[in-house]
Design a protein around this motif. Structure first.
Motif, PDB file in Angstrom:
ATOM      1  N   LEU A 143      -7.317  10.463   0.496  1.00  0.00           N
ATOM      2  CA  LEU A 143      -6.838   9.607  -0.589  1.00  0.00           C
ATOM      3  C   LEU A 143      -5.780   8.630  -0.082  1.00  0.00           C
ATOM      4  N   ALA A 144      -4.880   9.089   0.769  1.00  0.00           N
ATOM      5  CA  ALA A 144      -3.832   8.205   1.305  1.00  0.00           C
ATOM      6  C   ALA A 144      -4.430   7.090   2.162  1.00  0.00           C
ATOM      7  N   ILE A 193       0.658   7.429  -2.433  1.00  0.00           N
ATOM      8  CA  ILE A 193       1.719   8.399  -2.726  1.00  0.00           C
ATOM      9  C   ILE A 193       1.115   9.756  -3.104  1.00  0.00           C
ATOM     10  N   THR A 194       0.108   9.741  -3.985  1.00  0.00           N
ATOM     11  CA  THR A 194      -0.553  10.990  -4.382  1.00  0.00           C
ATOM     12  C   THR A 194      -1.220  11.652  -3.187  1.00  0.00           C
ATOM     13  N   GLY A 195      -1.903  10.862  -2.366  1.00  0.00           N
ATOM     14  CA  GLY A 195      -2.561  11.395  -1.170  1.00  0.00           C
ATOM     15  C   GLY A 195      -1.563  11.980  -0.189  1.00  0.00           C
ATOM     16  N   PHE A 196      -0.452  11.284   0.015  1.00  0.00           N
ATOM     17  CA  PHE A 196       0.572  11.782   0.937  1.00  0.00           C
ATOM     18  C   PHE A 196       1.156  13.100   0.439  1.00  0.00           C
ATOM     19  N   TRP A 243       0.809  -1.222   0.000  1.00  0.00           N
ATOM     20  CA  TRP A 243       0.000   0.000   0.000  1.00  0.00           C
ATOM     21  C   TRP A 243       0.846   1.279   0.000  1.00  0.00           C
ATOM     22  N   LEU A 244       1.966   1.281   0.698  1.00  0.00           N
ATOM     23  CA  LEU A 244       2.791   2.488   0.769  1.00  0.00           C
ATOM     24  C   LEU A 244       3.445   2.829  -0.567  1.00  0.00           C
ATOM     25  N   ARG A 245       3.414   1.911  -1.519  1.00  0.00           N
ATOM     26  CA  ARG A 245       3.936   2.173  -2.860  1.00  0.00           C
ATOM     27  C   ARG A 245       2.805   2.379  -3.873  1.00  0.00           C
ATOM     28  N   ASP A 246       1.577   2.290  -3.421  1.00  0.00           N
ATOM     29  CA  ASP A 246       0.406   2.448  -4.290  1.00  0.00           C
ATOM     30  C   ASP A 246       0.288   3.921  -4.722  1.00  0.00           C
ATOM     31  N   PRO A 247      -0.035   4.185  -5.989  1.00  0.00           N
ATOM     32  CA  PRO A 247      -0.172   5.574  -6.459  1.00  0.00           C
ATOM     33  C   PRO A 247      -1.211   6.382  -5.657  1.00  0.00           C
TER      34      PRO A 247
END
Length: 142
Positions: A115-116, A56-59, A49-53
């Motif tokens: 989103l994140a 990443i976009t949410g973060f 999940w931490l590599r999911d777009p």
């Protein structure tokens, strides 16, 4: 930030009423509890999940929104020199693009968080933030 740090950074102007401060603090504590409980007890994320777009976009959205929010508040706190009164239009940063840059930053922050986290609870809070701060931003703009 909004209920604890920001009020302590304000130098002059109207003091925040204690009751308003307590309500804001209680709201933030309760919301933090609900978001934390949702994420720790009910949310299920795949191992990557931490590599999911979406994450990443949410973060990045959350981090950008927080930076805009903090920078905009800094501009607002420093609008007037000591002893100065009267209305001043903020300049610089995102104030060059939107009249309520601090509100815009906080809305972006919470939608990035939603989103994140990719949860209905975080989306619900982001929408509440949009409606509440959006109406305040409209009033400030007018």
């Amino acid at each position: 930030y909004r209920s604890l740090i920001f009020p302590l950074l304000i130098r002059e102007g109207k003091p925040t009423p204690f009751f308003t401060f307590v309500l804001a603090l209680l709201f933030c504590v309760y919301n933090g509890y609900l978001q934390g409980r949702s994420l720790s007890n009910y949310a299920k994320y795949p191992s990557g999940w931490l590599r999911d777009p979406r994450f990443i976009t949410g973060f990045i959205g959350w981090l950008t929104g927080m930076a805009i929010n903090i920078h905009s508040d800094h501009i607002l706190r420093n609008l007037r020199k000591p002893g100065e009164t009267g209305y001043k239009i903020p300049r610089g940063g995102m104030f060059e693009y939107v009249s309520g840059a601090n509100f815009f930053g906080e809305i972006l922050e919470w939608f990035g968080f939603a989103l994140a986290c990719y949860s209905i609870e975080s989306l619900a809070f982001a929408l509440c933030t949009l409606f509440i701060l959006g109406s305040r931003a409209k009033q400030h703009h007018q």
